[in-house]
Motif scaffolding. Structure first.
Motif, PDB file in Angstrom:
ATOM      1  N   ALA A  97       0.830  -1.212   0.000  1.00 33.75           N
ATOM      2  CA  ALA A  97       0.000   0.000   0.000  1.00 33.75           C
ATOM      3  C   ALA A  97       0.858   1.252   0.000  1.00 33.75           C
ATOM      4  O   ALA A  97       0.565   2.230  -0.700  1.00 33.75           O
ATOM      5  CB  ALA A  97      -0.929  -0.010   1.212  1.00 33.75           C
ATOM      6  N   ARG A  98       1.926   1.232   0.772  1.00 30.70           N
ATOM      7  CA  ARG A  98       2.812   2.406   0.821  1.00 30.70           C
ATOM      8  C   ARG A  98       3.540   2.593  -0.505  1.00 30.70           C
ATOM      9  O   ARG A  98       3.733   3.723  -0.963  1.00 30.70           O
ATOM     10  CB  ARG A  98       3.794   2.271   1.980  1.00 30.70           C
ATOM     11  N   HIS A  99       3.971   1.490  -1.139  1.00 28.41           N
ATOM     12  CA  HIS A  99       4.616   1.618  -2.448  1.00 28.41           C
ATOM     13  C   HIS A  99       3.650   2.230  -3.458  1.00 28.41           C
ATOM     14  O   HIS A  99       4.040   3.081  -4.269  1.00 28.41           O
ATOM     15  CB  HIS A  99       5.091   0.262  -2.961  1.00 28.41           C
ATOM     16  N   LEU A 100       2.382   1.803  -3.408  1.00 25.28           N
ATOM     17  CA  LEU A 100       1.370   2.338  -4.321  1.00 25.28           C
ATOM     18  C   LEU A 100       0.933   3.748  -3.937  1.00 25.28           C
ATOM     19  O   LEU A 100       0.112   4.353  -4.626  1.00 25.28           O
ATOM     20  CB  LEU A 100       0.151   1.414  -4.340  1.00 25.28           C
ATOM     21  N   MET A 101       1.500   4.243  -2.822  1.00 30.18           N
ATOM     22  CA  MET A 101       1.215   5.595  -2.331  1.00 30.18           C
ATOM     23  C   MET A 101      -0.270   5.772  -2.023  1.00 30.18           C
ATOM     24  O   MET A 101      -0.872   6.811  -2.309  1.00 30.18           O
ATOM     25  CB  MET A 101       1.730   6.650  -3.315  1.00 30.18           C
ATOM     26  N   LEU A 102      -0.848   4.734  -1.421  1.00 28.47           N
ATOM     27  CA  LEU A 102      -2.218   4.816  -0.957  1.00 28.47           C
ATOM     28  C   LEU A 102      -2.252   5.505   0.395  1.00 28.47           C
ATOM     29  O   LEU A 102      -1.326   5.357   1.194  1.00 28.47           O
ATOM     30  CB  LEU A 102      -2.828   3.419  -0.834  1.00 28.47           C
ATOM     31  N   PRO A 103      -3.289   6.243   0.717  1.00 23.91           N
ATOM     32  CA  PRO A 103      -3.377   6.874   2.030  1.00 23.91           C
ATOM     33  C   PRO A 103      -3.478   5.812   3.128  1.00 23.91           C
ATOM     34  O   PRO A 103      -4.110   4.772   2.941  1.00 23.91           O
ATOM     35  CB  PRO A 103      -4.682   7.685   1.946  1.00 23.91           C
ATOM     36  N   MET A 104      -2.861   6.070   4.270  1.00 25.93           N
ATOM     37  CA  MET A 104      -2.990   5.173   5.406  1.00 25.93           C
ATOM     38  C   MET A 104      -4.304   5.408   6.144  1.00 25.93           C
ATOM     39  O   MET A 104      -4.713   4.594   6.966  1.00 25.93           O
ATOM     40  CB  MET A 104      -1.812   5.341   6.366  1.00 25.93           C
ATOM     41  N   ASN A 200       6.353   0.088   6.491  1.00 28.33           N
ATOM     42  CA  ASN A 200       6.725   1.155   7.421  1.00 28.33           C
ATOM     43  C   ASN A 200       7.762   2.103   6.828  1.00 28.33           C
ATOM     44  O   ASN A 200       8.595   2.671   7.540  1.00 28.33           O
ATOM     45  CB  ASN A 200       7.235   0.576   8.740  1.00 28.33           C
ATOM     46  N   ASN A 201       7.741   2.246   5.478  1.00 27.66           N
ATOM     47  CA  ASN A 201       8.655   3.137   4.754  1.00 27.66           C
ATOM     48  C   ASN A 201      10.123   2.755   4.895  1.00 27.66           C
ATOM     49  O   ASN A 201      11.006   3.614   4.852  1.00 27.66           O
ATOM     50  CB  ASN A 201       8.431   4.589   5.181  1.00 27.66           C
ATOM     51  N   ALA A 202      10.382   1.438   5.049  1.00 31.68           N
ATOM     52  CA  ALA A 202      11.754   0.918   5.017  1.00 31.68           C
ATOM     53  C   ALA A 202      12.034   0.457   3.584  1.00 31.68           C
ATOM     54  O   ALA A 202      11.573  -0.608   3.164  1.00 31.68           O
ATOM     55  CB  ALA A 202      11.914  -0.233   6.002  1.00 31.68           C
ATOM     56  N   TYR A 203      12.775   1.267   2.842  1.00 28.82           N
ATOM     57  CA  TYR A 203      12.974   1.051   1.400  1.00 28.82           C
ATOM     58  C   TYR A 203      14.178   0.148   1.156  1.00 28.82           C
ATOM     59  O   TYR A 203      15.325   0.581   1.244  1.00 28.82           O
ATOM     60  CB  TYR A 203      13.177   2.386   0.685  1.00 28.82           C
ATOM     61  N   ILE A 204      13.933  -1.114   0.804  1.00 26.32           N
ATOM     62  CA  ILE A 204      15.011  -2.030   0.464  1.00 26.32           C
ATOM     63  C   ILE A 204      15.473  -1.824  -0.981  1.00 26.32           C
ATOM     64  O   ILE A 204      16.630  -2.057  -1.311  1.00 26.32           O
ATOM     65  CB  ILE A 204      14.579  -3.499   0.700  1.00 26.32           C
ATOM     66  N   ALA A 205      14.575  -1.363  -1.847  1.00 30.38           N
ATOM     67  CA  ALA A 205      14.915  -1.144  -3.262  1.00 30.38           C
ATOM     68  C   ALA A 205      14.234   0.143  -3.728  1.00 30.38           C
ATOM     69  O   ALA A 205      13.176   0.109  -4.372  1.00 30.38           O
ATOM     70  CB  ALA A 205      14.458  -2.323  -4.109  1.00 30.38           C
ATOM     71  N   PRO A 206      14.816   1.291  -3.418  1.00 28.51           N
ATOM     72  CA  PRO A 206      14.140   2.574  -3.663  1.00 28.51           C
ATOM     73  C   PRO A 206      13.717   2.815  -5.109  1.00 28.51           C
ATOM     74  O   PRO A 206      12.765   3.543  -5.359  1.00 28.51           O
ATOM     75  CB  PRO A 206      15.192   3.608  -3.227  1.00 28.51           C
ATOM     76  N   GLN A 207      14.422   2.196  -6.058  1.00 26.83           N
ATOM     77  CA  GLN A 207      14.124   2.452  -7.466  1.00 26.83           C
ATOM     78  C   GLN A 207      13.198   1.414  -8.089  1.00 26.83           C
ATOM     79  O   GLN A 207      12.929   1.464  -9.293  1.00 26.83           O
ATOM     80  CB  GLN A 207      15.440   2.499  -8.270  1.00 26.83           C
ATOM     81  N   ALA A 208      12.708   0.462  -7.307  1.00 24.43           N
ATOM     82  CA  ALA A 208      11.901  -0.623  -7.870  1.00 24.43           C
ATOM     83  C   ALA A 208      10.579  -0.116  -8.431  1.00 24.43           C
ATOM     84  O   ALA A 208       9.968   0.806  -7.901  1.00 24.43           O
ATOM     85  CB  ALA A 208      11.646  -1.689  -6.810  1.00 24.43           C
ATOM     86  N   LEU A 298       7.841  11.657  -4.686  1.00 27.91           N
ATOM     87  CA  LEU A 298       8.010  11.489  -3.241  1.00 27.91           C
ATOM     88  C   LEU A 298       8.708  10.183  -2.893  1.00 27.91           C
ATOM     89  O   LEU A 298       9.140   9.988  -1.759  1.00 27.91           O
ATOM     90  CB  LEU A 298       6.646  11.547  -2.545  1.00 27.91           C
ATOM     91  N   ARG A 299       8.823   9.265  -3.865  1.00 25.35           N
ATOM     92  CA  ARG A 299       9.557   8.028  -3.629  1.00 25.35           C
ATOM     93  C   ARG A 299      11.066   8.253  -3.647  1.00 25.35           C
ATOM     94  O   ARG A 299      11.829   7.410  -3.198  1.00 25.35           O
ATOM     95  CB  ARG A 299       9.211   6.986  -4.698  1.00 25.35           C
ATOM     96  N   LYS A 300      11.493   9.367  -4.189  1.00 26.27           N
ATOM     97  CA  LYS A 300      12.921   9.632  -4.312  1.00 26.27           C
ATOM     98  C   LYS A 300      13.423  10.424  -3.107  1.00 26.27           C
ATOM     99  O   LYS A 300      12.684  11.218  -2.522  1.00 26.27           O
ATOM    100  CB  LYS A 300      13.204  10.412  -5.600  1.00 26.27           C
ATOM    101  N   PRO A 301      14.690  10.234  -2.715  1.00 28.59           N
ATOM    102  CA  PRO A 301      15.241  11.008  -1.592  1.00 28.59           C
ATOM    103  C   PRO A 301      15.391  12.475  -1.970  1.00 28.59           C
ATOM    104  O   PRO A 301      15.577  12.816  -3.146  1.00 28.59           O
ATOM    105  CB  PRO A 301      16.611  10.361  -1.367  1.00 28.59           C
ATOM    106  N   ASN A 302      15.294  13.362  -0.973  1.00 31.21           N
ATOM    107  CA  ASN A 302      15.527  14.770  -1.254  1.00 31.21           C
ATOM    108  C   ASN A 302      17.031  15.047  -1.308  1.00 31.21           C
ATOM    109  O   ASN A 302      17.856  14.156  -1.062  1.00 31.21           O
ATOM    110  CB  ASN A 302      14.828  15.667  -0.230  1.00 31.21           C
TER     111      ASN A 302
END
Length: 342
Positions: A97-104, A200-208, A298-302
């Motif tokens: 759900a978080r990857h799909l950027m769905l609201p919590m 929980n927004n722990a990104y193992i593969a940020p570019q996936a 928003l998936r990318k680091p600032n």
């Protein structure tokens, strides 16, 4: 004609009850678009059975109401059908759900269902177990097993198991073969990611990406205790791929050989398998309701997160160089001592 939508609710997922979810569905779902039913699961695997039955009856949307385990069960029941997967995130991690950027927020997530934007997305198979977010072996699979045995859900329990087990876990050696050949790695973990994060927004593969026809293979090499905090920070800052301890490549199909049978996980669920593991991606194999308003940037680091990751990575490279030089000096010293009969 109205669309038929079935909500499959797992009452045991996550850390809180689902008493208010049915009321929110009744209040927030667009009744002009959908005819809705809600069913509750009674045992492991029940969600898959319910989803298969729904797909066979031509239900348009099956919504998993629960965490990633519930999502996996529902999704595996509707792959390669015209029934789309929807998600109401009620788990402890909610990785997909978080990857799909769905609201919590459940009410806001139902608003996304009302938009009913459906997209054909990829999923994976690890030794024929379907996964939609990630699968893996090594430390993350080991922790998944300990987490399942704990009998208590939630991020606090997960972090507790990571801290307890991380100090004593021993890396393994993996032989990985893909279309480009075979390579051997000593690794803390090997993860194959269809989506970007564990939860929980722990990104193992940020570019996936779930629509590129490839999975991101992530190899985390052994690291010392001084590096552990930074690796954790990188995971939550979406900068893990910048770490010198991470090796990544993309592939559609890989074979992994390890020295002995062991635990793997698929979407966080642990299972014992043989020493040989096959992982492959199935392109456009499942329909999912996505968030058409999601800002993928928003998936990318600032800039600050990226700069910090690069700085710490350079520090680690310098530490490695110093360590190698120290070993080289010690070896030279031993040679000189032997030459001088000291």
């Amino acid at each position: 004609m109205k669309k038929r939508i079935l909500f499959i609710l797992n009452p045991n997922s996550g850390t809180s009850g689902k008493e208010g979810v049915v009321g929110l569905i009744d209040r927030c779902l667009n009744k002009e678009l959908f005819v809705a039913d809600v069913v509750t699961t009674a045992y492991a695997g029940h969600a898959t059975e319910l989803a298969k039955e729904a797909a066979a009856k031509g239900v348009d949307v099956c919504v998993a109401v629960g965490g990633d385990g519930t999502v996996n069960e529902v999704a595996r029941g509707i792959v390669h059908t015209n029934t789309a997967l929807g998600v109401l995130p009620c788990g402890s991690g909610n990785g997909l759900a978080r990857h799909l950027m769905l609201p919590m927020n459940i009410a806001k997530c139902i608003e996304i269902l009302n938009l009913c934007k459906v997209k054909d997305l990829d999923y994976g198979l690890v030794n024929d177990y379907p996964f939609f977010c990630t699968c893996g072996m090594g430390f993350d699979a080991y922790v998944s097993q300990k987490f399942a045995e704990a009998g208590k859900r939630g991020p606090i329990t997960y972090v507790q198991k990571v801290l307890e087990e991380g100090v004593k876990y021993q890396p393994e050696t993996y032989e990985i073969r893909d279309e480009n050949g075979t390579a051997t790695y000593k690794a803390f973990l090997v993860s194959c990611a269809n989506a970007s994060q564990y939860g929980n927004n722990a990104y193992i593969a940020p570019q996936a990406s779930m629509s590129d026809g490839l999975m991101d293979v992530v190899i985390m090499e052994p690291f010392d205790i001084l590096e552990a905090p930074q690796i954790s920070i990188d995971m939550f800052n979406k900068t893990l791929d910048k770490s010198s301890r991470i090796k990544t490549f993309r592939s559609k199909h890989i074979f992994i050989h390890r020295s002995k049978p062991g635990i793997i996980h698929f979407d966080g669920d642990p299972v014992m398998t043989s020493a040989d593991v096959e992982v492959r991606l199935v392109e456009k194999g499942i329909k999912m309701i996505v968030n058409p308003n999601a800002d993928k940037r928003l998936r990318k680091p600032n800039m600050l997160q990226s700069a910090a990751a690069e700085l710490f990575n350079e520090i680690n490279v310098v530490r490695d160089d110093i360590s190698k030089q120290k070993k080289h000096v010690l070896e030279l010293s031993k040679v000189l001592q032997r030459k001088l009969n000291l």
